[in-house]
Structure formats: structure tokens, C-alpha cells
Scaffold this motif. Structure first.
Motif, short mmCIF file in Angstrom:
data_model
loop_
_atom_site.label_atom_id
_atom_site.label_comp_id
_atom_site.label_asym_id
_atom_site.label_seq_id
_atom_site.Cartn_x
_atom_site.Cartn_y
_atom_site.Cartn_z
N ASN A 190 0.80 -1.22 0.00
CA ASN A 190 0.00 0.00 0.00
C ASN A 190 0.83 1.28 0.00
O ASN A 190 0.28 2.37 0.12
N GLN A 191 2.17 1.13 -0.14
CA GLN A 191 3.07 2.27 -0.23
C GLN A 191 2.88 3.22 0.95
O GLN A 191 2.69 4.43 0.78
N LEU A 192 2.97 2.64 2.16
CA LEU A 192 2.76 3.40 3.38
C LEU A 192 4.07 3.70 4.07
O LEU A 192 4.90 2.80 4.25
N PRO A 193 4.30 4.94 4.49
CA PRO A 193 5.49 5.24 5.30
C PRO A 193 5.39 4.53 6.65
O PRO A 193 4.31 4.39 7.22
N VAL A 194 6.55 4.09 7.15
CA VAL A 194 6.62 3.38 8.42
C VAL A 194 7.54 4.16 9.34
O VAL A 194 8.73 4.34 9.06
N TRP A 195 6.99 4.61 10.47
CA TRP A 195 7.77 5.38 11.45
C TRP A 195 8.22 4.46 12.58
O TRP A 195 7.41 3.70 13.13
N LEU A 196 9.50 4.56 12.96
CA LEU A 196 10.07 3.70 13.99
C LEU A 196 11.38 4.28 14.49
O LEU A 196 11.95 5.17 13.85
N THR A 197 11.87 3.79 15.63
CA THR A 197 13.14 4.28 16.16
C THR A 197 14.31 3.70 15.37
O THR A 197 14.18 2.68 14.68
N ALA A 248 17.32 -0.97 13.07
CA ALA A 248 18.54 -1.77 13.00
C ALA A 248 18.27 -3.24 13.33
O ALA A 248 18.94 -4.13 12.80
N ALA A 249 17.30 -3.49 14.20
CA ALA A 249 17.03 -4.86 14.64
C ALA A 249 16.07 -5.61 13.72
O ALA A 249 15.93 -6.83 13.84
N TRP A 250 15.44 -4.91 12.80
CA TRP A 250 14.38 -5.49 11.97
C TRP A 250 14.96 -6.01 10.66
O TRP A 250 15.28 -5.25 9.76
N LYS A 251 15.05 -7.32 10.54
CA LYS A 251 15.70 -7.92 9.37
C LYS A 251 14.87 -7.78 8.10
O LYS A 251 15.43 -7.75 6.99
N ALA A 252 13.55 -7.70 8.25
CA ALA A 252 12.68 -7.62 7.07
C ALA A 252 12.30 -6.18 6.73
O ALA A 252 11.35 -5.95 6.00
N ALA A 253 13.05 -5.22 7.24
CA ALA A 253 12.68 -3.81 7.08
C ALA A 253 12.56 -3.40 5.61
O ALA A 253 13.48 -3.64 4.83
N HIS A 281 11.64 -2.61 27.86
CA HIS A 281 11.20 -3.87 27.27
C HIS A 281 12.41 -4.51 26.61
O HIS A 281 13.37 -3.81 26.25
N ASP A 282 12.38 -5.82 26.42
CA ASP A 282 13.56 -6.51 25.89
C ASP A 282 13.61 -6.46 24.37
O ASP A 282 13.56 -7.48 23.68
N ALA A 283 13.69 -5.26 23.86
CA ALA A 283 13.85 -5.00 22.44
C ALA A 283 14.94 -3.94 22.28
O ALA A 283 15.44 -3.40 23.26
N ARG A 284 15.33 -3.64 21.02
CA ARG A 284 16.49 -2.78 20.78
C ARG A 284 16.27 -1.33 21.23
O ARG A 284 17.09 -0.76 21.94
N GLU A 285 15.18 -0.71 20.80
CA GLU A 285 14.87 0.66 21.22
C GLU A 285 13.34 0.84 21.21
O GLU A 285 12.79 1.57 20.39
N PRO A 286 12.66 0.16 22.14
CA PRO A 286 11.19 0.18 22.13
C PRO A 286 10.64 1.52 22.61
O PRO A 286 11.25 2.21 23.43
#
Length: 253
Positions: A72-79, A84-89, A117-122
């Protein structure tokens, strides 16, 4: 301003927040076919979405984001840490945000704030529109003073009541998983969430939604009882979001 859940729980999370013509999807841990089906229940299609905002890289929150964004060609906002931790980015659609720094998506003001939380930069979010604010808090193992500050005085609170501690400790999870869930970077118990709720200014609160309930280590009855004890009653604006049924539109007046 209104919001609705497509689903809430360990099998997939997704929340729609709408203000004017802007519709933001917070997380998407569901397959595309489920996203389309559950959006249709709300009278929407995926092309109605403006953007996707991500809390962290765990699969129940991010598993469906890449395919939905590309289709759907949507922008994705994230830290930056989540990116960096998301392999399928899907790099072509990514936009980096900074916790503590407001951003504007269409007609929505979006305030990210960090959580343990036990994630990279939640991070979690408060969404604002014309003086009204919807605060979201899930996937946090403990509560910080800043979290209390951010969530005080809001109009709608979507708050994790993940587990009943006794059910968790006496339940079927292996020891290491029990320790992870109950740890300082795990998930909020009913008691922790209730304590947080009791410390907040809730004078403006129109909606309290209990979210991310464990299907193994909690029940809606346990969670609602914990919240009701703090409120002194069980008002009709206190509800649970469900894994499969989600939650229908709730309006912030």
C-alpha cells in the motif's frame, strides 16, 4: 478522534487511530488477509491508512508491517534501534523517529516515549488531536517516572494488563519464559498496571482499554477486577481489547 483495535495479544497486535482524514496504524503483527478482514469490520480498507507507526521489532507487533507497507506504499515510522534490529525492514518506506520528540502525521500529533522492554529501542505513543490525547502503553516490564508523567491527564488510556502473576507462576510456561514475562523488561502484570493507573490523573479519562491480555496467564475477569478496584467501580468505558475480536471504534469527545 477515534480508535479501534484489529487485535490485541501475543498472536498479533494492531491499533487504528483516526483524526480527521488521518488514519495511523500502530503496529501490525497480523497476516495481510487478517488485516484486510479486520479493517473491513471497521468500515475501512488498507488504502485508507496514512502511515504505520511501530513500537518495537517483536513479531506480534511488526510481523505484517513490511508486506502491508510495500503493498500500500505506506510510510513506516520507527526508532533507529528498531530499524537496525528489523531484518525484514522495507527500507524504501522507513522514516526514523526519536523518543521524546513530537512528530506530525497528517492531522495527528504523535509523541513517542521510551519504555523498558527486551527490544532494541522500544517506545510507546501518545496521539493528540485538537487538545485530546490517546495514550498507549504495552510491552513494558516496569514503570518509570516519565511514563507516569506522559500518561497523566489523558482522555483515553490503552494499557497493558498482560498477566496475573499467580497464574503465570503456576502456569505451563517454562521457568525462563516466566522470568522473562515477569522481569523488569517483560510485560506489565495486572497489579503493576493497576498501580500505575492509581498514580495517574484520570480526571479527563473517557476510555480505559485493557490490552495485550495473555490467553494463558490472564483472564478478562482478572484484569477488569484489578482495574475496577482502582477506579472504585466498573464503568461502561472500561473494556478489554481481544485477540481475535479486537475492539470496535471508541470515540474521544
Amino acid at each position: 478522534m477515534r480508535f479501534a483495535y484489529l487485535g490485541s495479544g501475543s498472536r498479533g497486535n494492531a491499533l487504528v487511530v483516526e483524526a480527521g482524514s488521518t488514519r495511523v496504524l500502530l503496529d501490525c503483527g497480523l497476516p495481510l488477509v487478517e488485516v484486510d478482514t479486520r479493517l473491513a469490520r471497521l468500515g475501512l480498507v488498507a488504502s485508507d491508512l496514512t502511515a504505520i507507526v511501530v513500537t518495537h521489532e517483536h513479531g506480534d507487533h511488526i510481523g505484517g508491517v513490511a508486506k502491508l507497507a510495500r503493498r500500500n506504499q505506506l510510510p513506516v515510522w520507527l526508532t533507529a534501534g528498531t530499524r537496525a534490529a528489523w531484518k525484514a525492514a522495507p527500507d524504501e518506506w522507513l522514516r526514523t523517529l526519536t523518543p521524546h520528540r513530537h512528530l506530525t502525521i497528517g492531522e495527528l500529533d504523535v509523541m513517542p516515549y521510551p519504555v523498558p522492554h527486551d527490544a532494541r529501542e522500544p517506545c510507546q505513543y501518545v496521539f493528540g488531536f485538537e487538545g485530546r490525547r490517546v495514550g498507549v502503553l504495552t510491552d513494558a516490564g516496569s514503570v518509570t517516572p516519565y511514563m507516569r508523567e506522559v500518561l497523566s491527564g489523558i482522555d483515553a488510556l490503552l494499557l497493558e494488563f498482560n498477566h496475573d502473576r499467580a497464574m503465570l507462576m503456576n502456569g505451563p510456561y517454562p521457568s525462563f519464559l516466566k522470568q522473562r514475562v515477569a522481569g523488569n523488561k517483560g510485560h506489565l502484570s495486572n497489579a503493576q498496571a493497576a498501580e500505575l493507573l492509581g498514580s495517574l490523573d484520570i480526571s479527563r479519562l473517557q476510555h480505559l482499554v485493557l490490552t495485550h491480555l495473555s490467553e494463558t496467564n490472564n483472564t478478562p475477569e482478572h484484569a477488569l477486577a484489578a482495574a475496577s478496584d482502582v477506579l472504585g467501580a466498573q464503568p461502561d468505558w472500561l473494556v478489554c481489547a481481544h485477540q481475535d475480536a479486537g475492539l470496535d471504534w471508541r470515540h474521544v469527545n
